[in-house]
Motif scaffolding. Structure first.
Motif, PDB file in Angstrom:
ATOM      1  N   LEU A   1     -44.917 -58.724 105.264  1.00  0.00           N
ATOM      2  CA  LEU A   1     -45.521 -59.326 106.450  1.00  0.00           C
ATOM      3  C   LEU A   1     -46.316 -58.276 107.226  1.00  0.00           C
ATOM      4  CD1 LEU A   1     -45.962 -61.763 108.187  1.00  0.00           C
ATOM      5  CD2 LEU A   1     -43.744 -61.411 109.250  1.00  0.00           C
TER       6      LEU A   1
ATOM      7  N   GLY B   1     -54.450 -56.476 115.891  1.00  0.00           N
ATOM      8  CA  GLY B   1     -53.390 -57.413 116.231  1.00  0.00           C
ATOM      9  C   GLY B   1     -52.032 -56.909 115.770  1.00  0.00           C
TER      10      GLY B   1
ATOM     11  N   PHE C   1     -50.926 -54.205 118.036  1.00  0.00           N
ATOM     12  CA  PHE C   1     -50.475 -54.756 119.318  1.00  0.00           C
ATOM     13  C   PHE C   1     -49.054 -55.293 119.205  1.00  0.00           C
ATOM     14  CE2 PHE C   1     -49.728 -57.853 122.550  1.00  0.00           C
ATOM     15  CZ  PHE C   1     -50.198 -57.202 123.672  1.00  0.00           C
ATOM     16  N   ALA C   2     -48.742 -55.917 118.067  1.00  0.00           N
ATOM     17  CA  ALA C   2     -47.413 -56.504 117.896  1.00  0.00           C
ATOM     18  C   ALA C   2     -46.351 -55.445 117.627  1.00  0.00           C
ATOM     19  CB  ALA C   2     -47.444 -57.522 116.774  1.00  0.00           C
TER      20      ALA C   2
ATOM     21  N   ARG D   1     -45.510 -58.060 126.735  1.00  0.00           N
ATOM     22  CA  ARG D   1     -46.893 -57.582 126.636  1.00  0.00           C
ATOM     23  C   ARG D   1     -47.792 -58.693 126.138  1.00  0.00           C
ATOM     24  NH1 ARG D   1     -46.372 -55.382 122.338  1.00  0.00           N
ATOM     25  NH2 ARG D   1     -48.087 -53.930 122.219  1.00  0.00           N
ATOM     26  N   THR D   2     -48.897 -58.929 126.820  1.00  0.00           N
ATOM     27  CA  THR D   2     -49.899 -59.842 126.283  1.00  0.00           C
ATOM     28  C   THR D   2     -51.217 -59.082 126.195  1.00  0.00           C
ATOM     29  OG1 THR D   2     -50.643 -60.656 128.427  1.00  0.00           O
ATOM     30  CG2 THR D   2     -48.783 -61.799 127.428  1.00  0.00           C
ATOM     31  N   PRO D   3     -51.999 -59.365 125.170  1.00  0.00           N
ATOM     32  CA  PRO D   3     -53.257 -58.641 125.003  1.00  0.00           C
ATOM     33  C   PRO D   3     -54.337 -59.205 125.913  1.00  0.00           C
ATOM     34  CG  PRO D   3     -53.014 -60.233 123.247  1.00  0.00           C
ATOM     35  CD  PRO D   3     -51.771 -60.334 124.080  1.00  0.00           C
TER      36      PRO D   3
ATOM     37  N   MET E   1     -53.597 -61.103 118.309  1.00  0.00           N
ATOM     38  CA  MET E   1     -52.859 -61.953 117.387  1.00  0.00           C
ATOM     39  C   MET E   1     -53.549 -61.918 116.028  1.00  0.00           C
ATOM     40  SD  MET E   1     -50.626 -62.845 119.526  1.00  0.00           S
ATOM     41  CE  MET E   1     -49.628 -64.248 119.074  1.00  0.00           C
TER      42      MET E   1
ATOM     43  N   GLU F   1     -45.190 -66.796 111.914  1.00  0.00           N
ATOM     44  CA  GLU F   1     -45.237 -65.358 111.616  1.00  0.00           C
ATOM     45  C   GLU F   1     -45.703 -64.563 112.822  1.00  0.00           C
ATOM     46  OE1 GLU F   1     -45.976 -65.332 106.776  1.00  0.00           O
ATOM     47  OE2 GLU F   1     -47.685 -65.606 108.106  1.00  0.00           O
TER      48      GLU F   1
ATOM     49  N   MET G   1     -43.492 -61.652 114.888  1.00  0.00           N
ATOM     50  CA  MET G   1     -43.993 -60.310 114.594  1.00  0.00           C
ATOM     51  C   MET G   1     -43.313 -59.177 115.368  1.00  0.00           C
ATOM     52  SD  MET G   1     -46.149 -59.362 112.378  1.00  0.00           S
ATOM     53  CE  MET G   1     -47.406 -60.567 112.099  1.00  0.00           C
ATOM     54  N   GLU G   2     -42.913 -59.443 116.608  1.00  0.00           N
ATOM     55  CA  GLU G   2     -42.309 -58.362 117.395  1.00  0.00           C
ATOM     56  C   GLU G   2     -40.823 -58.183 117.079  1.00  0.00           C
ATOM     57  OE1 GLU G   2     -43.128 -59.166 121.508  1.00  0.00           O
ATOM     58  OE2 GLU G   2     -45.090 -58.213 121.422  1.00  0.00           O
TER      59      GLU G   2
ATOM     60  N   ARG H   1     -44.516 -65.664 122.721  1.00  0.00           N
ATOM     61  CA  ARG H   1     -43.960 -64.467 122.097  1.00  0.00           C
ATOM     62  C   ARG H   1     -43.497 -63.478 123.159  1.00  0.00           C
ATOM     63  NH1 ARG H   1     -47.523 -61.189 117.842  1.00  0.00           N
ATOM     64  NH2 ARG H   1     -48.270 -59.986 119.606  1.00  0.00           N
TER      65      ARG H   1
END
Lengths: 350, 494
Positions: A222, A233, A236-237, B333-335, B342, B350, B354-355, B407
């Motif tokens: 993944l 992205g 960032f994650a 955190r948000t972009p 994303m 997914e 992710m975090e 998220r």
């Protein structure tokens, strides 16, 4: 001015499945021109290309023999491309694996198969990793384009192979540029008597399955898919994109190394300069045709194996050059790449 | 007679009316400012004039004659040149090559010949650049001069400059103004798009102010003041905004001290930013885009390492922490850009997982069932119109933003960094995201809201700061913050 515009949108599912089929048909249409120039009937040619090799057991098995290294290089390339690492160096990594396999096969003549084959597999894999290391580090730490470095590494190892065969391993009697043979215990067993199909084919299928699960079902997979699709992205994650890419860049070398090991243990039993007929590069075609899906890539590799077996048959039956097979492959790649654009764009009326 | 007249221009994008019956007239030999906030319709109007967009209705007169401008080529033909914010030069070609590119009449190009021509032009217009240098070796200011020269070389009589100072350092700004003032004396007319009041007052003769796609007025510089302009620019009916009832702010939890950082281009973009977030408050940071919001977001979310300063949360040093460390510490955190933050090619589930990949990993494999099950819950909680296995790219902007929020917020973070959370969203999605942010605050989280939308900042925040050129200007409690006061701060006055 223009009645139509091109918009970015993903194509519907039916189109995605249709794309490879249309690509194949279109390529045959285009290559027909070359067949006609070569003075043969296109239908007869494609009959010999596609049907004749599958009509006897021995030649059908030969198709699988030809596909074995292609499956491995195709999967190697897929692994790297998935993570956004464009490895063009599978050819060189294949030779690295072959060198290691030959060296182990020659130097431990007393060991039984059960010991020496695993050693050669591990050795072949690690040698591929090692050969992939320099471009991988350059990419991850200095952002140097891997397309260039991995490609150049191919030339370097060819000169090294040339040195080995003309000096270190040169046979003092015959003077042939080839290494001594590996011990008999280091041969892959033949799966079917009177054919050349060897254990390496099973190894390749195993790798397909393992890589499939690795990419689709593990956190590493993944992370790789995320980094390959959108590095910003992924970062960032919280994904360590550099480390993910480094992993992919090394494992890809290992898998390509296995391709070289398989050719040594299953077919040639010694190292020669012409060990690979561009399997590393053709692997890129297989990976692209297969849509970077491990199972699709395996199928594409077998298909390419069919064409290259078929090009021999065509040549014998119709007296056209063997290179027609290369033309079919190249056309197929170009058409597929063109068609892949359709996957991401749609033409709409204004 | 006017050099340019735009009469009754209308333009819409989807549901958004970007230009509403706009009348705009440019006199020859003047510098005419188009002033307005982001999204006021300035750039749209100029793109229409330059033939990049076609208006829904309205007409354009050049020197009193009705002219149909369907492409930049038509615009150039009519003597209109445009220098955009993002330059259109080819870095690997020389200055001379760039200037003549697409404007040579012979098939053969002699390097000597074009260099001589470009040199002559550069002397004629007083714009000094070496024609033989490759553009990639030039500074941003020099590249802008090349763009101007390129337009003039094409016989532009009207020059559109889209926020020309946004990319420049102060000395370059002075040099630009000097050459613009010199050029108008030779008969050039300039349209100067800006949202900075002091610049507009420094160089322009006339000022047309846009707000929400409409002209709020055209004034002579001599007849106005910065305060008046600020009112025209942001002054609005604020009755629609629901003020928060007095809300009790908790203990400090997040401390940003003297943060300095560089932009991608290496410019000093954050200059000593300091503020403190308390539990149960929303601190709104208002400001026109490009004043350091992106860099501040990047530093606070772990994507950019500051050159100096510190970020502490509950005593934990997060200054140089990685994105995942910051998340684990309890920061949602948000972009700033949801498409950058994303991954469109992956599924909604997914992206949501992710975090938390460690949490979903059992025996080395991802627990797909748990990922999908949790995604279903978040999709329900956040009213996302999607199924867990949809590719994220297929969702609308509003739904993607809800995935972003889901998220970040479903971990119940102690601090929320919300950067431009409703940019580009429709009314429904905007309302929903704002409601969620208020819920976070009421739950006791400290929320940092960076937004270009002044209404949004006014409606949600307990305290408001303004960011201007990388500095935080005065932090006001919402009771003292008026649109006019903030507008002046945002435009760099006081």
């Amino acid at each position: 001015m223009f009645k139509y515009k091109i918009v970015r949108a993903s194509a519907p599912v039916w189109m995605r499945t249709l794309i490879p089929i249309v690509a194949i048909l279109l390529s045959f249409l285009i290559t027909s021109i070359f067949v006609i120039i070569a003075g043969a009937n296109p239908l007869a040619a494609f009959y010999n290309f596609l049907i004749v090799p599958l009509s006897s057991q021995s030649s059908a098995l030969e198709v699988l023999v030809k596909s074995t290294p292609l499956i491995l290089t195709g999967i190697a390339v897929t692994f790297a491309f998935t993570a956004g690492y464009f490895n063009i160096g599978a050819e060189g990594q294949l030779y690295a694996g072959a060198i290691a396999a030959v060296w182990i096969g020659i130097n431990f003549p007393q060991l039984p198969s059960i010991a020496i084959l695993p050693m050669m597999i591990v050795g072949g894999f690690l040698a591929g990793v090692l050969w992939a290391l320099i471009p991988a580090l350059l990419k991850v730490y200095l952002k140097i384009d891997e397309v260039v470095t991995t490609l150049l590494m191919n030339s370097i190892i060819m000169y090294f192979v040339s040195y080995l065969l003309n000096d270190y391993w040169r046979n003092p009697q015959s003077g042939y540029p080839q290494s001594p043979d590996i011990s008999a215990a280091a041969h892959f067993v033949r799966l079917i008597p009177k054919s050349r199909l060897h254990l390496g084919f099973i190894m390749a299928l195993l790798v397909v399955v393992i890589v499939y699960f690795l990419i689709k079902r593990t956190p590493l997979g993944l992370r790789m898919r995320a980094s390959g699709a959108n590095a910003a992205g992924a970062r960032f994650a919280g994904i360590n994109v550099s480390r993910t890419m480094l992993t992919a860049a090394l494992v890809t070398g290992g898998i390509a190394g296995l391709a070289g090991m398989g050719e040594i243990a299953g077919i040639h039993f010694h190292l020669i300069e012409a060990l690979s007929s561009s399997y590393g590069y053709t692997g890129i075609i297989a990976a692209t045709l297969g849509g970077l899906h491990p199972l699709g890539v395996a199928l594409a590799a077998v298909f390419i194996g069919l064409i290259s077996t078929g090009s021999q048959t065509v040549s014998l039956a119709l007296g056209v050059p063997v290179y027609l097979g290369d033309i079919v492959q190249a056309t197929l790649l170009l058409v597929t790449l063109g068609m892949l654009l359709l996957q991401n764009y749609r033409i709409e009326r204004r | 007679m006017y050099a340019i007249e735009m009469v009754g221009i209308n333009k819409h994008f989807g549901n958004l009316q970007a230009n509403k019956d706009i009348h705009f007239s440019l006199q020859s030999g003047e510098i005419h400012a188009l002033l307005g906030e982001n999204g006021a319709g300035k750039t749209t109007l100029m793109r229409i004039l330059y033939g990049l967009y076609r208006p829904d209705s309205g007409e354009i007169l050049v020197n009193g004659q009705k002219t149909s401008i369907l492409s930049p080529k038509d615009a150039i033909q009519a003597g209109i040149g445009m220098v955009t914010q993002h330059f259109t030069l080819v870095p690997t070609l020389t200055v001379a090559e760039n200037v003549v590119l697409g404007y040579t009449h012979s098939q053969l190009v002699s390097q000597k010949d074009i260099e001589a021509k470009v040199k002559a032009a550069s002397e004629k217009f007083g714009i000094h650049v070496d024609p033989s240098v490759m553009v990639k070796y030039l500074s941003v200011g020099e590249r802008q001069r090349v763009e101007i020269l390129k337009a003039l070389y094409r016989n532009a009589k009207v020059l559109i400059m889209d926020e020309p100072t946004a990319v420049l350092v102060p000395q370059e700004v002075d040099a630009l103004f000097e050459s613009l003032l010199k050029l108008v004396k030779t008969g050039l007319s300039v349209i100067f798009i800006s949202h900075k009041l002091n610049e507009v007052m420094a160089v322009c003769d006339q000022i047309t102010v846009l707000r929400d796609g409409q002209v709020t007025g055209t004034v002579k510089k001599s007849a106005t003041t910065q305060v008046d302009l600020a009112k025209m620019m942001v002054g609005r009916d604020t009755s629609g905004i629901s003020r928060q009832i007095e809300h009790k702010i908790g203990k400090p939890i997040y401390e940003v001290k003297d943060l300095n950082a560089l932009s991608n281009q290496g410019l000093k973009t954050l200059k000593g930013v300091s503020f403190t977030l308390h539990r149960g408050e929303i601190l709104g940071i208002a400001g026109v885009s490009g004043n350091g919001q992106s860099e501040l977001t990047k530093v606070l979310t772990g994507l950019l390492i500051p050159t100096s300063g510190s970020v502490f949360m509950d005593g934990q040093d997060l200054t140089h922490a990685s994105p995942s460390t910051i998340t684990k510490a309890g920061v949602g955190r948000t972009p700033e850009d949801r498409h950058e933050g994303m991954i469109g090619d992956l599924t909604v589930a997914e992206n949501l997982a992710m975090e938390d990949l460690d949490k979903y990993t059992h025996n080395g494999f991802l627990d797909q069932k748990a990922i999908v099950k949790d995604a279903e819950k978040k999709i329900a909680d956040f009213q996302i119109k999607a199924s867990p296995t949809d590719a994220l790219r297929k969702l609308s902007g509003g739904n993607i933003q809800k995935v972003v929020m889901a998220r970040a917020l479903s971990r119940n973070p102690k601090v929320v960094i919300a950067s431009q959370p409703t940019r580009g969203l429709d009314v429904g999605a905007t309302e929903y995201i704002r409601k969620k942010l208020l819920e976070e605050r009421n739950r006791g989280a400290a929320v940092l809201l960076l937004s270009e939308d002044l209404d949004e900042v006014l409606a949600l925040s307990d305290r408001i700061a303004v960011i201007y050129e990388g500095c935080i200007r005065g932090i006001l409690p919402v009771s003292e913050a008026t649109a006019e006061k903030l507008g002046l701060l945002m435009a760099g006055t006081c």
